[in-house]
Write an enzyme that holds these catalytic residues in place. Sequence first.
Site, PDB file in Angstrom:
ATOM      1  N   LYS A 115      47.217  39.252  41.794  1.00 12.63           N
ATOM      2  CA  LYS A 115      47.066  37.913  42.371  1.00 12.63           C
ATOM      3  C   LYS A 115      48.388  37.361  42.884  1.00 12.63           C
ATOM      4  CE  LYS A 115      42.817  36.172  40.412  1.00 12.63           C
ATOM      5  NZ  LYS A 115      42.150  35.149  39.620  1.00 12.63           N
ATOM      6  N   LYS A 207      36.871  46.084  44.286  1.00  8.06           N
ATOM      7  CA  LYS A 207      35.751  45.367  43.646  1.00  8.06           C
ATOM      8  C   LYS A 207      35.284  44.207  44.526  1.00  8.06           C
ATOM      9  CE  LYS A 207      37.979  41.944  40.944  1.00  8.06           C
ATOM     10  NZ  LYS A 207      38.571  41.319  39.873  1.00  8.06           N
ATOM     11  N   LYS A 210      35.581  37.136  45.123  1.00  9.67           N
ATOM     12  CA  LYS A 210      35.437  35.838  45.788  1.00  9.67           C
ATOM     13  C   LYS A 210      36.463  35.675  46.893  1.00  9.67           C
ATOM     14  CE  LYS A 210      34.222  33.538  41.421  1.00  9.67           C
ATOM     15  NZ  LYS A 210      34.928  33.132  40.200  1.00  9.67           N
TER      16      LYS A 210
END
Length: 346
Positions: A115, A207, A210
Amino acid sequence: MTKFVERVFSGVQPTGNLHLGNYLGAIQRFVEMQNKYNCIYCVVDEHAITVWQDPKGLQNAIREVTAAFIASGIDPKAHIVFNQSQVAEHAELAWVFNCVARMGWLNRMTQFKEKAGKDKEAASVGLFAYPALMAADILVYRATHVPVGEDQKQHLELSRDIATKFNNDFAESIAAHGFEDGFFPLPEPLIQGAATRVMSLRDGTKKMSKSDPSDLSRINMTDDADTIASKIRKARTDPEPLPSEEEGLKGRAEADNLVAIFSALSGRMVADILGEFGGGQFSTFKTALADLTVAKLSPITTEMKRLMADPAHIDAVLADGSARARTIAAPIMNSVKDIVGFIRAK
Ligand code: TYM
């Protein structure tokens, strides 16, 4: 070992674009747990702000996750549904855990690395400390079972490390306050089902997420039937037909992913599905998968829309859940304060 009351806790971030991975890896599991355990399901708004969130968008996203919980079949009266920021004990315990967890432990978290990207210096302190807050979410209820998707496994291991270190560091004080053998349980991850890691529809090695810039990579819980069908039709596959045996899915990430989704949605075994569709054209299988996905998701989407039309009702559910959550968290946090050696009014 102290006997802990069995209790389920899990959370979902209100960061928009709730998708099929969240549903199959987590929310569908949450629904099933209700028969067996007392469950606490949390919309983790404090986690969401570890990266910038537009305030109006955040409110909407909090209500949307709540609506998704209820529309999927979570009963907010029999169990607890609430948003994290209404129960101050989460942040309070997180501070104590920031002082228990070690920099080295957090440095190893792969999700922070992903992230934060290349510019770690620009990441918020909250994003780095995120797993300590997650441990607090669970342990402020002394929850014993945590249903999550595969991507949360490392964070749950860290929660167990934090619980263990707290129990060891304060062993004497814990005993002096009348707790037999350890204050916190070691929460058990429940990573179960056919789709614990749903992959992107555009790239079977990534994966479903969002934050993927391509909306075609995921099926959103708010997508209508046509959008779902078109995304599945466009989903990447290889040129081979579907195999007839499970072995044949090895090394074929995209095919494997679509079959896993089919299995999770239908409750059928992979072998059974391949028995029906193996050897046939991908397009036949994709049509069946699209029909199945629409049949499963569209009643949920419709109910979510109905609930979202009445934000005051959703807010009332969250207020009620938060009040009930606090009655569990407050005495546990008080004991933590006593154990650590803080003074509080009694
Ligand atoms: P979040 O909001 O990213 O995801 C919510 C849940 O969905 C699961 N999930 C998936 N499962 C299968 N395939 C996928 N592609 C997929 N993507 C997401 C996640 O594993 C998760 O179960 N840190 C957590 C939220 C959290 C939490 C907690 C969870 C905060 N505190 C305490 C459990 C206990 C998160 O970011 O989930």
